[in-house]
Scaffold this active site. Structure first.
Site, short mmCIF file in Angstrom:
data_model
loop_
_atom_site.label_atom_id
_atom_site.label_comp_id
_atom_site.label_asym_id
_atom_site.label_seq_id
_atom_site.Cartn_x
_atom_site.Cartn_y
_atom_site.Cartn_z
N GLU A 126 34.90 64.01 10.66
CA GLU A 126 35.30 62.70 9.94
C GLU A 126 33.95 61.88 10.11
O GLU A 126 33.77 60.89 9.00
CB GLU A 126 36.40 61.78 10.62
CG GLU A 126 37.74 62.66 10.40
CD GLU A 126 39.01 61.74 11.05
OE1 GLU A 126 38.82 60.75 11.62
OE2 GLU A 126 39.96 61.91 10.57
N THR B 33 42.11 23.28 42.78
CA THR B 33 41.05 23.74 42.32
C THR B 33 39.72 23.17 43.29
O THR B 33 39.02 23.81 43.55
CB THR B 33 40.57 23.17 40.71
OG1 THR B 33 41.60 23.78 40.06
CG2 THR B 33 39.20 23.80 40.48
N GLU C 290 41.65 27.90 33.43
CA GLU C 290 42.21 26.67 32.92
C GLU C 290 41.03 25.65 32.41
O GLU C 290 41.11 24.94 31.26
CB GLU C 290 42.99 25.77 33.71
CG GLU C 290 44.68 26.38 33.96
CD GLU C 290 45.58 25.68 34.59
OE1 GLU C 290 44.93 24.74 35.62
OE2 GLU C 290 46.67 25.87 34.62
N HIS D 223 48.64 29.14 63.88
CA HIS D 223 48.44 27.90 62.73
C HIS D 223 49.44 26.91 63.31
O HIS D 223 50.43 27.08 64.00
CB HIS D 223 48.65 28.40 61.69
CG HIS D 223 50.04 29.22 61.50
ND1 HIS D 223 50.25 30.40 61.77
CD2 HIS D 223 51.09 28.58 60.82
CE1 HIS D 223 51.75 30.61 61.37
NE2 HIS D 223 52.09 29.47 60.98
#
Length: 585
Positions: A73, A290, A313, A457
């Site tokens: 092709e 963040t 974001e 913890h």
């Protein structure tokens, strides 16, 4: 190939021909069947020709196996230009006789079926191309063009079988591309049966998002992955995501790494997270996810560890600007090559394509720490089962490479925590929660550790403060009325300080009063002691007077007697007693 529950011995393994395509060799456990034909089928635009071309190029460059590409092709010029975008220099490989390109022009309108139809001419041409460079690999692209003018199905089936047998007898590893049929894998419905290996490529669109998938339909004589795997066509070729679910046998580390927040490290036994662990940080919008992630990234980069930050974001420049306001300087770390951002909208790709892109970025950058902020943006692009599978693949892949990963997760207000995070939390080694608290007309943030596998913890809630000096975690006031934060905590602290001050003042007053009493008692004691000493001196004086009076009285009496001559004066004469022979006075 089906198995009866145990793996075949190594001596029974089918010889494999490695493709060099990232991920495909893992799925096929070593590559395509050596010396046998493999059928690659799929719809238009799914990547059949590119996969076949890369198979040849990787073989010639990486495994020193020359190859022949026979196209029906595309011309040599068109094919060379098309694969150049993947970084493949077909023209150079042709000049070095590593690859032979042969374009066979077939015009269906000019073909007429008369008498016996066979592929003898094709075999002669293909055999010459193979022998001219000593080819070990062959690509035929595509079968539909070769048989486009043939209407006799019996002849077609016969010639197809003959073609596949000829390739086997020649001993070359062949990749044959074919277009997908409506109800079958191929248009003729025969190629998949005579092929030893069948790979199906799929290019689908869901919710206006296109994704590519690869599936090994069959593989005679060998085990193989049977699931669908996403694959990516990039500037370095095709990369397949081979990880469906790895065995739980990845390496672990006892090394601990800092979070970049000292008091958070203190909540985790004073040493931070385990290297290679997966951490989930959950919170509602605006809680500071963040910012925590940025602290974690900066701490890792300052340790000299490469950090890859996936943001879905915010743009990298926006993150750098916003974190600068709290004292984080990320831009120098980016310039030094220790921190890299990859930002993309979740709607840019499908779920699987995002995953494949992330895998490619990780493989290229080789980070020690990866941050995904937030993972929930990607999870909105698929069903719950697809999202869980995606997270499982990602977690397993990163754990296998000992990469420490922080996932931030956005929780919608009012949603139950267990429901919103059920698809991820069980896969994570540690889970931190950032939460808003409302009271006294204000909103404040708190942080606590929900779980931390393998480490001591804190179970205490800490108020999460963000200022121009960075992040600080302070002890929240917990009393009868619950947890107090913000101005309520400050007011309660002022009340406690006032109460302490009042107690201190009362204690000081009582101390002064006691001191006055002590001084009064000491004065009384001093007065009594003084009276006692005075009386003692008086008694001594009296005793002296009595003694003096007695002496004087005796002296006076003696003197008076002498004066009165009341006592005769005795004259002492000494004589000897003749009877005893002693002196007598």
């Amino acid at each position: 190939m089906k198995t009866n529950g145990h793996k075949p011995s190594p001596a029974a393994h089918l010889p494999k021909c490695p493709t060099g395509i990232q991920g495909l060799d893992e799925i096929t456990d070593g590559g395509l069947p050596r010396g046998r034909p493999t059928l690659v089928c799929g719809g238009a635009g799914c990547g059949k020709t590119l996969l076949a071309a890369e198979f040849l190029v990787r073989g010639a460059v990486q495994f020193d196996e020359p190859g022949v590409f026979m196209a029906f092709e595309e011309t040599e010029k068109e094919l060379t230009a098309n694969v150049a975008s993947l970084g493949f220099d077909l023209a150079g490989l042709v000049r070095r006789k590593k690859i032979s390109l042969d374009y066979v022009h077939i015009e269906p309108g000019e073909m007429q079926e008369s008498g016996e139809y066979d592929l003898e001419g094709l075999f002669v041409r293909l055999n010459h191309a193979i022998d001219s460079i000593g080819a070990k690999r062959v690509v035929l692209d595509t079968l539909e063009a070769l048989f486009a003018g043939l209407r006799n199905e019996a002849i077609l089936r016969s010639e197809l079988r003959r073609l596949f047998r000829w390739l086997k007898d020649k001993g070359v590893t062949a990749v044959i591309t074919a277009e997908r049929g409506r109800e079958q894998l191929t248009r003729h419905g025969l190629e998949e049966y005579v092929s030893d290996c069948v790979i199906l490529l799929d290019h689908r669109v869901n919710d206006q998002i296109a994704t590519r998938h690869l599936r090994v339909v069959k593989y005679r004589g060998a085990l193989h992955g049977t699931n669908e795997f996403p694959f990516l066509i990039g500037d370095e070729g095709i990369s397949v995501l081979p990880i469906t679910s790895l065995g739980l046998n990845h390496k672990i580390s006892s090394e601990r790494i800092s979070t970049g927040i000292p008091r958070l490290d203190a909540m985790l036994g004073g040493r931070g997270f385990f290297r290679g662990s997966s951490i989930l940080l959950t919170g509602t919008p605006g809680t500071g996810k963040t910012i925590v992630a940025a602290n974690f990234a900066q701490a890792a980069a300052l340790r000299g560890e490469r950090t890859l930050f996936f943001s879905f974001e915010e743009s990298p420049n926006q993150i750098i600007r916003n974190t600068l306001s709290i004292g984080l300087r990320l831009e120098p770390l980016v310039k030094r090559g220790l921190l890299r951002f990859h930002a993309a909208r979740p709607s840019l790709y499908g779920l699987e394509m995002h995953l494949a892109t992330m895998f490619k970025e990780i493989a290229t950058f080789q980070p020690r720490v990866v941050i995904i902020d937030p993972i929930t943006s990607l999870m909105d692009a698929g069903t719950a089962s697809e999202c869980r599978a995606m997270v499982t693949r990602l977690v397993d892949y990163l754990k296998a490479g000992q990469v420490t990963t922080l996932f931030t997760s956005l929780t919608q207000a009012g949603h139950a925590l267990q429901q919103s995070e059920a698809s991820m939390s069980s896969l994570m080694d540690s889970w931190l929660l950032l939460q808003d608290t409302e009271g006294n007309g204000e909103r404040n943030r708190v942080l606590y550790v929900l779980k931390a596998r393998g480490m001591a913890h804190s179970n205490q809630i800490r108020e999460f403060l963000i200022s121009d000096r960075g992040i600080d975690l302070v002890d929240a006031y917990i009393g009868a009325s619950g947890v107090l934060t913000g101005s309520a905590r400050a007011a309660q602290g002022a009340l406690e300080k006032a109460a302490v001050l009042a107690t201190q003042q009362e204690a000081a007053r009582r101390k002064r009063e006691l001191e006055r009493k002590r001084e009064a008692i000491e004065r009384q004691i001093s007065g009594l002691r003084s009276d006692h000493e005075s009386e003692t001196m008086e008694l001594r004086r009296i005793d002296e007077q009595v003694g003096t009076s007695t002496l004087m009285l005796t002296t006076e009496r003696t003197a008076s007697g002498i004066l009165r001559q009341a006592d005769a004066k005795v004259t002492t004469n000494t004589r000897r007693d003749p009877r005893q022979g002693r002196k007598i006075s």
